[in-house]
Design an enzyme around this catalytic site. Structure first.
Site, mmCIF file in Angstrom:
data_model
loop_
_atom_site.group_PDB
_atom_site.id
_atom_site.type_symbol
_atom_site.label_atom_id
_atom_site.label_comp_id
_atom_site.label_asym_id
_atom_site.label_seq_id
_atom_site.Cartn_x
_atom_site.Cartn_y
_atom_site.Cartn_z
ATOM 1 N N LYS A 279 0.803 -1.098 0.060
ATOM 2 C CA LYS A 279 0.057 -0.054 -0.053
ATOM 3 C C LYS A 279 0.614 1.288 -0.087
ATOM 4 O O LYS A 279 2.013 1.108 0.414
ATOM 5 C CB LYS A 279 -0.806 0.079 1.441
ATOM 6 C CG LYS A 279 -2.067 -0.828 1.471
ATOM 7 C CD LYS A 279 -2.864 -0.785 2.574
ATOM 8 C CE LYS A 279 -4.146 -1.798 2.650
ATOM 9 N NZ LYS A 279 -5.004 -1.711 1.560
ATOM 10 N N ARG A 353 -10.199 -11.381 2.327
ATOM 11 C CA ARG A 353 -11.134 -12.412 2.070
ATOM 12 C C ARG A 353 -10.468 -13.815 1.919
ATOM 13 O O ARG A 353 -11.084 -14.845 2.110
ATOM 14 C CB ARG A 353 -11.630 -12.061 0.378
ATOM 15 C CG ARG A 353 -10.437 -12.146 -0.431
ATOM 16 C CD ARG A 353 -10.909 -11.348 -1.851
ATOM 17 N NE ARG A 353 -10.748 -9.841 -1.568
ATOM 18 C CZ ARG A 353 -11.212 -9.083 -2.506
ATOM 19 N NH1 ARG A 353 -11.597 -9.489 -3.821
ATOM 20 N NH2 ARG A 353 -11.109 -7.602 -2.384
HETATM 21 N N1 BES Z 1 -8.098 -3.554 4.388
HETATM 22 C C1 BES Z 1 -8.341 -3.237 3.127
HETATM 23 C C2 BES Z 1 -9.607 -2.478 2.882
HETATM 24 C C3 BES Z 1 -9.771 -1.214 3.473
HETATM 25 C C4 BES Z 1 -9.506 -0.031 2.737
HETATM 26 C C5 BES Z 1 -10.325 -0.848 4.691
HETATM 27 C C6 BES Z 1 -9.489 1.380 3.036
HETATM 28 C C7 BES Z 1 -10.413 0.248 5.138
HETATM 29 C C8 BES Z 1 -10.096 1.504 4.329
HETATM 30 C C9 BES Z 1 -8.209 -4.646 2.300
HETATM 31 O O1 BES Z 1 -7.689 -5.533 2.603
HETATM 32 C C10 BES Z 1 -7.693 -4.206 0.839
HETATM 33 O O2 BES Z 1 -6.613 -3.846 0.769
HETATM 34 N N2 BES Z 1 -8.479 -4.172 0.030
HETATM 35 C C11 BES Z 1 -8.293 -3.759 -1.506
HETATM 36 C C12 BES Z 1 -8.774 -5.001 -2.539
HETATM 37 C C13 BES Z 1 -8.396 -4.815 -3.747
HETATM 38 C C14 BES Z 1 -6.749 -5.053 -3.605
HETATM 39 C C15 BES Z 1 -9.184 -5.633 -4.739
HETATM 40 C C16 BES Z 1 -8.826 -2.599 -1.608
HETATM 41 O O3 BES Z 1 -10.041 -2.188 -1.387
HETATM 42 O O4 BES Z 1 -8.271 -1.792 -2.430
HETATM 43 MN MN MN Z 2 -5.405 -5.387 2.276
#
Ligand code: BES
Ligand code: MN
Ligand code: ZN
Length: 502
Positions: A279, A353
């Site tokens: 990230k 997931r």
């Molecule tokens: N924990 C994050 C989702 C999240 C994003 C929670 C912002 C709270 C605030 C999750 O693990 C994630 O990184 N999801 C990705 C999925 C994507 C790679 C398909 C996302 O939402 O960008």
């Molecule tokens: Mn994530």
């Protein structure tokens, strides 16, 4: 904090602050507020006439009593329009008023039960809501800060009800309100802990400790046990971290021999760097909240364990840290989940997931007949619903409706997203049964449909709390930055309502 219900006359009570109320548009107060007004020589009526008190929802006006009654000051809390008044407004008003009292340095606060009289709400439910709102509104997280002398604290909270029979019933209800708020505040505490302290092992320990306090059984799986069970999806996420993964299962048997077992499955990523699909640095510290689903399950299990509904409930808490270590999984890897399905890792940041897939399989193996999972799962859900409502994806209309109803009763907002089969092709893989991302379109839905592959034919609902877990749009019972505890109260109410159906 000490909470009592006393059958006394409101104008005789000693307190640092006495909370009364007023509906919007009322020119001469009645009921308890009227009694106080008369004892103060019409001071409240004067303030209404001069326009200083309007009765708007959330408005709190301080009136000094100058020795006319034993209470040092009166706080007049606005209830808003009478037509729109409900139990959620009781929580909001209670939270706003008690916080004002605390800011004024009041240690002993006395309140009437909003809605029990002229508000026409059930007096027990109203009393529970006052206590729930009060304790939620006073929440602070100061574990890692020195307590200063200026830290003000409400130590005693007294509800007044002149009718002794009603007061007794309200005391039982106050206990219920307290249990709901304390379970939520436990979920908030867990969410707010820093990720160096609340590791997967620490989170599993906290779950086990809660279970022990309630006299409930708790099983904690380690990586070896997970390997034997074939939890390749969860283990793949954990392998980039020096912290070992855990799966805690709290077992509440409220209906031994009963046919129904509700499983609450909460995402417990104690920190989400994204893994190799790293990230950006900006805002990454917020990813300590990526275990708020798990926290809400621990909080809900505490409420359930104290209120003892006639239903069996499993609290399933898969927990790991998503790190980009030398052993981390890569995009392109293929892992096998506990139900045998293979998953191509398209993006290591779609880790939630993956751990939930194995946890849902395990819940089914333990006999779950209904599954609700809770996760800070997708940024896409934040785009869709913002910081107001949590998203719902479900394979079963009845369960989805039960969740929405429990949310409504709790003042926690949910919105169901469509789960049409057409979305499924987005998570088809060229190399495995599934891939773990479905692209940008409908990201919250495809994440849900990925999980549906592991719930299989068991009735299941998925709650995406990415937008509401730690940045909830302001509401009086959630005034602070940080973990909201959502949806601990909804989960507990769901268990209570399902128990009533069987
Ligand atoms: N924990 C994050 C989702 C999240 C994003 C929670 C912002 C709270 C605030 C999750 O693990 C994630 O990184 N999801 C990705 C999925 C994507 C790679 C398909 C996302 O939402 O960008
Ligand atoms: Mn994530
Ligand atoms: Zn995550």
């Amino acid at each position: 904090m000490e909470i009592r219900v006393v059958p006394k006359s409101i104008t005789e009570l000693e307190a640092d602050a006495l909370i009364v109320n007023l509906f919007d548009g009322v020119s001469s107060p009645s009921g308890a507020t009227g009694d106080v007004d008369r004892a103060l020589g019409g001071a409240i009526t004067d303030l209404i006439q001069s326009g200083e008190i309007k009765g708007k929802l959330g408005e709190v006006t301080v009136v000094h009593t100058l020795g006319r009654i034993p209470a040092r000051r009166v706080l007049v809390a606005g209830l808003g329009k009478a037509e729109a008044f409900d139990l959620e407004k009781v929580r909001v008003v209670s939270a706003a008023a008690v916080r004002k009292a605390r800011d004024l340095g009041a240690a002993h606060v006395t309140s009437i039960v909003h809605g029990a009289g002229i508000g026409k709400l059930d007096h027990k439910q109203a009393a529970a809501a006052v206590v729930e709102g009060t304790l939620l509104g006073l929440y602070t997280f100061k574990e890692y800060q020195k307590r200063g002398e200026e830290d003000k604290e409400v130590r005693e909270f007294t509800l007044v009800e002149i009718d002794a029979g009603k007061a007794r019933a309200m005391a039982d209800a106050a206990r219920v309100g307290r249990i709901f708020a304390e379970g939520t505040n436990l979920a908030r505490d867990l969410g707010n802990e820093p990720p160096n302290q609340l590791t997967p092992s620490a989170l599993a320990d906290r779950a086990a400790k809660v279970a022990e306090e309630l006299g409930l059984e708790c099983e904690v799986l380690d990586a070896e046990a997970m390997g034997r069970l074939g939890m390749g999806a969860l283990l793949g996420v954990a392998q980039g971290s020096a912290e070992p993964p855990k799966m805690a299962v709290i077992k509440y048997q409220g209906h031994p021999g009963g046919k129904e077992t509700l499983a609450l499955v909460g995402k417990g990523i104690t920190f989400d760097t994204g893994g190799i699909s790293l990230k950006p640095g900006q805002g990454m510290e917020e990813m300590k909240f990526d275990m708020c689903g798990a926290a809400s399950v621990v909080g809900a299990m505490r409420i359930i364990g104290q209120l003892k509904p006639k239903i069996n409930v499993l609290g399933v808490i898969p927990t790991a840290e998503n790190m980009p270590g030398g052993k981390a999984q890569r995009p392109g890897d293929i892992v096998r989940a506990m139900n045998g399905k293979t998953i191509e890792i398209d993006n290591t940041d779609a880790e939630g997931r993956l751990i939930l897939a194995d946890a849902i399989c395990y819940a089914r193996k333990l006999g779950a007949t209904r599954i609700v999972d809770i996760a800070t799962l997708t940024g896409a859900c934040v785009v869709a619903l913002g910081h107001v409502a949590s998203g719902v994806v479900a394979n079963n209309d009845d369960l989805a409706e039960q969740v929405l109803a429990a949310g409504k009763a709790s003042g926690e907002k949910f919105w169901r997203l469509p789960a049409y089969d057409e979305y499924k092709k987005q998570i088809k893989s060229d190399y495995a049964d599934l891939k773990n991302t479905g692209g940008r379109p409908a990201g919250a839905i495809t994440a849900g449909l990925f999980l549906a592959e592991f719930a299989e034919e068991t009735p299941w609902a998925h709650l995406d709390i990415a937008g509401t877990a730690n940045e909830l749009a302001e509401v009086a019972w959630q005034p602070n930055k940080g973990a909201s505890g959502i949806p601990a109260r909804t989960l507990a109410r769901l268990a209570l309502s399902l128990a009533e159906r069987v």
